[in-house]
Design an enzyme around this catalytic site. Structure first.
Site, PDB file in Angstrom:
ATOM      1  N   ILE A 167       0.864  -1.177   0.000  1.00 22.19           N
ATOM      2  CA  ILE A 167       0.000   0.000   0.000  1.00 22.19           C
ATOM      3  C   ILE A 167       0.904   1.232   0.000  1.00 22.19           C
ATOM      4  O   ILE A 167       2.087   1.148   0.353  1.00 22.19           O
ATOM      5  CB  ILE A 167      -0.979   0.026   1.198  1.00 22.19           C
ATOM      6  N   ASP A 168       0.360   2.367  -0.392  1.00 20.08           N
ATOM      7  CA  ASP A 168       1.162   3.575  -0.538  1.00 20.08           C
ATOM      8  C   ASP A 168       1.692   4.083   0.803  1.00 20.08           C
ATOM      9  O   ASP A 168       1.124   3.788   1.864  1.00 20.08           O
ATOM     10  CB  ASP A 168       0.330   4.691  -1.190  1.00 20.08           C
ATOM     11  N   LYS A 169       2.747   4.866   0.720  1.00 17.75           N
ATOM     12  CA  LYS A 169       3.379   5.431   1.917  1.00 17.75           C
ATOM     13  C   LYS A 169       2.367   6.103   2.832  1.00 17.75           C
ATOM     14  O   LYS A 169       2.354   5.874   4.043  1.00 17.75           O
ATOM     15  CB  LYS A 169       4.457   6.439   1.501  1.00 17.75           C
TER      16      LYS A 169
END
Length: 358
Positions: A167-169
C-alpha cells in the site's frame, strides 16, 4: 527500478560491450523479468514496460531495445514487438544486478497476527513499504528485517519471502507478510486470482450521488506526469482495474466511502475515485489538497485548512484483509481501526454537516 535505464553507460547502449562467454558472445545478466497476464492484449513492448518501469521514459526503453537489452521469451526484440499473453519479457545487461542491501532497523511495528508461516501488519501512514529510489532505509522491509532477525529462515533480500502486496506510503492499514516461500507463493496466487478480501475507507471530495457503484478502467502511468497514474478508458494502455464502492456517509461537501478492490493496481482507489469526479481528500499527488467543493466564505476555507492539518495525507485506510491460510486452509479475516488522524477528520466533517455554520 526507478532509474535503471539511466545506469546504462554509453558502451552498454552502443552494443552490450563487456565480459564475454567462451564463444565470444557477451555474458548477459537478467535484471528484471515481467510475465504478461493470460488476458494481455497485444501491446508494444515499450508501452508494456513503461507502465512497469517506474521513472523510466519510453525513449530510454526504446534505446535499450535497440541495444539488445530487452528480450521476449529469451530472444532480443525491438521496441515495436507486440507482447502476447504469458510472454516473458526480461531486461538484461552485461553486468550483474547491483543488489540492494536490506539494513535491519528497529522501527516499531504493530503486528496483529503472527504464526510460523506469515504475519499481518497494521502499517501507519507515512511509512514507506519497500526500499526504492529515495527511500533506501526507514521502510517496512527494514523494520521486518529487524523484527525477524532471529529467524534463521527469513532472509529479507530473498524475493520468495516478505511482502505479498503493498500500500502507498501515506495510506494506513493492513498488509500480509510471508515468512516462507510456500506461503508467499500461495498467497500471491490468491491475490492474482482475486480471491482475497480487501476493503478500504476513504474520505473523498464531493457528494457521491449513487449509493454504490463499480468503477472499471485500465490504469497506467500518466504520459504527461510519470509520478501519477491515470485511467485509460479505451485502448490497449494500462492494466485492467476494477473498484467497487458504497457510500457510508455524506458529510457536507465530502463523502465517506467503502471501497472494495477486485484488482490491485498502483494508486487504484486514488485514481479511480478521481476518475469519477471524487478525488481523495488531501491527496496531494492528485489535487485533493485543494478546496475542490464548498463555499467561498473565509471561515469555510479556514475550516478546510484545519482539516488538512488534522490529517496531513490522503484520507485512505486499508481497513480489512481476508485470505485463506496457506497451510491450514482456514479462512482468515482481519480488521483495523481507522487511525486517529482520519477518525478526527471524519468527525470534524460530521459536525460540520450537522451544523453548516459556514
Amino acid at each position: 527500478m526507478d532509474d535503471f535505464f539511466d545506469e546504462m553507460d554509453d558502451e552498454q547502449a552502443d552494443g552490450l560491450l563487456g565480459q564475454e562467454e567462451e564463444d565470444g558472445t557477451p555474458q548477459l545478466y537478467e535484471h528484471f523479468r515481467f510475465v504478461a497476464d493470460r488476458g494481455q492484449s497485444l501491446l508494444r513492448v515499450d508501452k508494456f514496460l513503461v507502465d512497469r518501469m517506474f521513472g523510466s521514459t519510453r525513449n530510454r526503453i526504446q534505446l535499450a531495445a535497440e541495444a539488445g537489452c530487452i528480450l521476449a521469451n529469451g530472444k532480443p526484440v525491438k521496441s515495436n514487438y507486440r507482447v502476447k499473453p504469458e510472454d516473458v519479457v526480461t531486461i538484461v545487461m552485461t553486468r550483474p544486478r547491483r543488489e540492494l542491501e536490506i539494513v535491519q532497523e528497529n522501527i516499531p511495528l504493530k503486528i496483529i497476527y503472527e504464526d510460523e508461516d506469515l504475519l499481518v501488519v497494521d502499517k501507519p501512514a507515512g511509512l514507506v513499504v519497500h526500499p526504492g529510489h529515495g527511500n533506501y532505509t526507514g521502510t517496512l522491509v527494514n523494520a521486518l528485517a529487524w523484527y525477524l532477525k532471529d529467524d534463521p529462515t527469513y532472509d529479507p533480500s530473498d524475493p520468495r519471502l516478505g511482502l505479498v502486496h503493498r500500500i502507498d506510503k501515506d495510506t494506513s492499514g493492513l498488509l500480509v507478510v510471508a515468512k516462507k516461500p510456500e506461503a508467499k507463493a500461495n498467497l500471491s496466487l490468491q491475490f492474482f486470482n482475486k480471491t482475497t478480501k480487501r476493503e478500504y475507507r476513504a474520505l473523498v471530495w464531493g457528494i457521491v450521488q449513487e449509493d454504490e457503484g463499480r468503477i472499471e478502467g485500465n490504469i497506467g502511468r500518466d504520459p504527461r506526469d510519470r509520478m501519477q497514474m491515470t485511467v485509460f478508458p479505451e485502448g490497449d494502455q494500462g492494466k485492467t482495474a476494477v473498484t467497487h464502492y458504497s457510500v457510508l456517509e455524506r458529510l457536507g461537501y465530502v463523502s465517506l466511502v467503502k471501497c472494495r478492490l477486485e484488482t490491485g493496481r498502483t494508486h487504484q482507489i486514488r485514481v479511480h475515485m478521481k476518475y469519477i469526479g471524487h478525488t481523495l481528500f488531501n491527496d496531494e499527488r492528485y489535487g485533493g489538497n485543494e478546496i475542490l467543493k464548498g463555499t467561498t466564505f473565509t471561515k469555510y476555507k479556514q475550516f478546510v485548512q484545519n482539516c488538512f492539518a488534522i490529517c496531513p495525507r490522503q484520507a485512505l485506510h486499508a481497513k480489512t484483509l481476508g485470505f485463506v491460510h496457506p497451510t491450514t486452509g482456514e479462512e482468515m479475516f482481519f480488521d483495523s481501526e481507522i487511525p486517529a488522524d482520519m477518525a478526527q477528520l471524519i468527525e470534524k466533517w460530521r459536525i460540520y454537516a450537522n451544523t453548516k455554520e459556514i
